[in-house]
Design an enzyme around this catalytic site. Structure first.
Site, PDB file in Angstrom:
ATOM      1  CG  ASN A   7       9.873  -7.639  -6.928  1.00  0.00           C
ATOM      2  OD1 ASN A   7       9.572  -8.774  -6.544  1.00  0.00           O
ATOM      3  ND2 ASN A   7       9.165  -6.571  -6.632  1.00  0.00           N
ATOM      4  NE  ARG A  90       9.448  -6.797  -2.351  1.00  0.00           N
ATOM      5  CZ  ARG A  90       8.417  -5.994  -2.504  1.00  0.00           C
ATOM      6  NH1 ARG A  90       8.274  -5.302  -3.612  1.00  0.00           N
ATOM      7  NH2 ARG A  90       7.522  -5.862  -1.548  1.00  0.00           N
ATOM      8  CG  HIS A 179       4.693  -3.261   2.301  1.00  0.00           C
ATOM      9  ND1 HIS A 179       3.402  -3.138   2.768  1.00  0.00           N
ATOM     10  CD2 HIS A 179       4.600  -3.595   0.994  1.00  0.00           C
ATOM     11  CE1 HIS A 179       2.551  -3.408   1.784  1.00  0.00           C
ATOM     12  NE2 HIS A 179       3.251  -3.685   0.707  1.00  0.00           N
ATOM     13  NE  ARG A 242      -2.520  -8.187  -0.998  1.00  0.00           N
ATOM     14  CZ  ARG A 242      -1.292  -7.765  -0.745  1.00  0.00           C
ATOM     15  NH1 ARG A 242      -0.775  -7.891   0.451  1.00  0.00           N
ATOM     16  NH2 ARG A 242      -0.566  -7.220  -1.704  1.00  0.00           N
ATOM     17  CD  GLU A 385       9.301  -1.582  -1.541  1.00  0.00           C
ATOM     18  OE1 GLU A 385       8.650  -0.985  -2.413  1.00  0.00           O
ATOM     19  OE2 GLU A 385       8.901  -2.604  -0.982  1.00  0.00           O
TER      20      GLU A 385
END
Ligand code: ADP
Length: 398
Positions: A7, A90, A179, A242, A385
């Site tokens: 990732n 990813r 996601h 965010r 993940e």
């Protein structure tokens, strides 16, 4: 089989070496400060962590340092890089080009490059990770797994924005959602726990991925029909830093008042907003819990706002699907914060949602926490993940 899961961010790179069949992780770690100086943190279960300062001018040196430590006689877990069978990456934005994972070749790279305008912060970094791996492991199969892919089953009414249609047609402006790999993992696991993995038709599941970044998905028949994030990951519920969904007028108003350019404005919305922005305390939910417990009203307001918005989206998705059979909580906050989970479903009894507050006293492990007379199942499912990336990588590499 050993799959190296990567990732890559702009200045960091996370890795895991795992068996895609058992999910066993033999080693994992993090390269930080790439392009600045470089630090590697390497973890092997049952051993002391290794932290080493290693020069990492680019992602290539970072990847090389990962391979070096994986085969290191003292700290490694394999004898040679030949024992790595494939590499899974990813990738944030797959645009409309990718509805599933893909074996990386020139066409795949070109398509990821085409998505850079949609994911300007992440896709270039993901590509650096891919290119670095190709350079140091030219003969290994590499696979790209997209954060957006699982959401591509949304119907047009969910993904279209109410702006002139030409921006969708000409510029690919639409809801994509993120996601996706996490939503795919936990929704599939929920179906298994419901005994519906082989016949998901008719099931209605709401997945709440609540971490530093948060998003919800509505999964009908095992497929996403809506999700809260949008063209980019700034949309939806408020997050650590965010803003989530806001009125676009705010941008014009603040930019006019303070003379901000769009970059400054977006930096505020990405990095200084969310629960950090409201509380002024922290983006970390543990800090907020602590501050709120000590009477900090803005920390409490930040938590209340987060809970309110997530709860509203749960209601919205139940309405969108015409009901709900299961709600899943995952990621840092969803897996660990029992208090927040309880507040998220408080008052939803009219929807048939009733939590068993004793069963809900669980943290970081898979659990079913609804009351015996709840019509809706409530699952805590730790996301994985990396395992999804490893499984996709293995399937495509095989
Ligand atoms: P990321 O999006 O970076 O992967 P995570 O899914 O790891 O984030 O979630 C990180 C968040 O989870 C942090 O805000 C952290 O405070 C929160 N978290 C972790 N443990 C707990 C806990 N016990 N109670 C409340 N929040 C927690």
């Amino acid at each position: 089989m050993n799959v190296l899961v990567i990732n890559a961010g702009s200045s960091s790179l996370k890795y895991q070496l795992m068996d895609p069949d058992t999910g066993a992780v033999s080693a994992k770690g993090l390269c930080e400060r790439i392009g600045i100086d470089g630090r590697l943190t390497h973890k092997v279960p049952g051993r002391e962590n290794v932290v080493a300062d290693i020069a990492m001018p680019t992602h290539s040196e970072a990847i090389q340092s990962v391979l070096d430590i994986l085969v290191d006689p003292a700290n490694g877990v394999i004898r040679s890089t030949d024992e790595i069978d494939a590499v899974g990456h990813r990738v944030l934005h797959g645009g409309m080009a990718f509805t599933e994972s893909c074996l990386i070749d020139d066409a795949c790279i070109a398509a990821i490059e085409k998505c850079i305008p949609l994911g300007p912060l992440h896709n270039p970094a993901n590509l650096m990770g891919i290119r670095a791996c190709q350079a140091v492991m030219p003969n290994k199969p590499q696979v790209a797994v997209f954060d957006t892919a699982f959401h591509m089953t949304m119907p047009p009414k969910a993904y279209i924005y109410a702006i002139p249609y030409e921006y969708y047609e000409k510029d690919d402006v639409r809801r994509y959602g993120f996601h996706g790999t996490s939503h795919r993992y936990v929704s599939a696991r929920a179906l298994e726990l419901m005994g519906r993995a082989s016949n998901p038709e008719g099931t209605k599941i709401i997945c709440c991925h609540l971490g530093n970044g948060s998003s919800l998905s509505a999964c009908k028949d095992g497929k996403v029909v809506d999700t809260t994030m949008g063209l980019g990951p700034l949309a939806g519920v408020p997050m650590g830093t965010r803003c989530g969904d806001i009125d676009a007028t705010i941008l014009e108003y603040l930019m006019g008042r303070y003379g901000y350019d769009i970059k400054t404005m977006l930096n505020i919305l990405n990095k200084k907003s969310g629960v950090l922005g409201i509380s002024g305390v922290s983006s970390d939910f543990r800090d907020l819990d602590e501050a709120a417990a000590q009477g900090n009203e803005r920390a409490q307001l930040a938590l209340d706002k987060f809970i309110y918005e997530v709860k509203k989206d749960i209601g919205a998705y139940a309405a969108a699907m015409g009901g709900v059979d299961a709600i899943v909580f995952t990621a840092g906050v969803g897996e660990n914060s029992m208090d927040l989970r309880a507040k998220l479903v408080e008052g939803l009894e009219y929807m048939g949602v009733k939590m068993d507050l004793e069963k809900n006293k669980t943290r970081g492990v898979e659990a079913e926490v609804q009351a015996a007379d709840s019509k809706v199942k409530l699952f805590v499912i730790p996301t994985n993940e990396e395992l999804m990336i490893a499984k996709d990588t293995a399937a495509l590499a095989r």
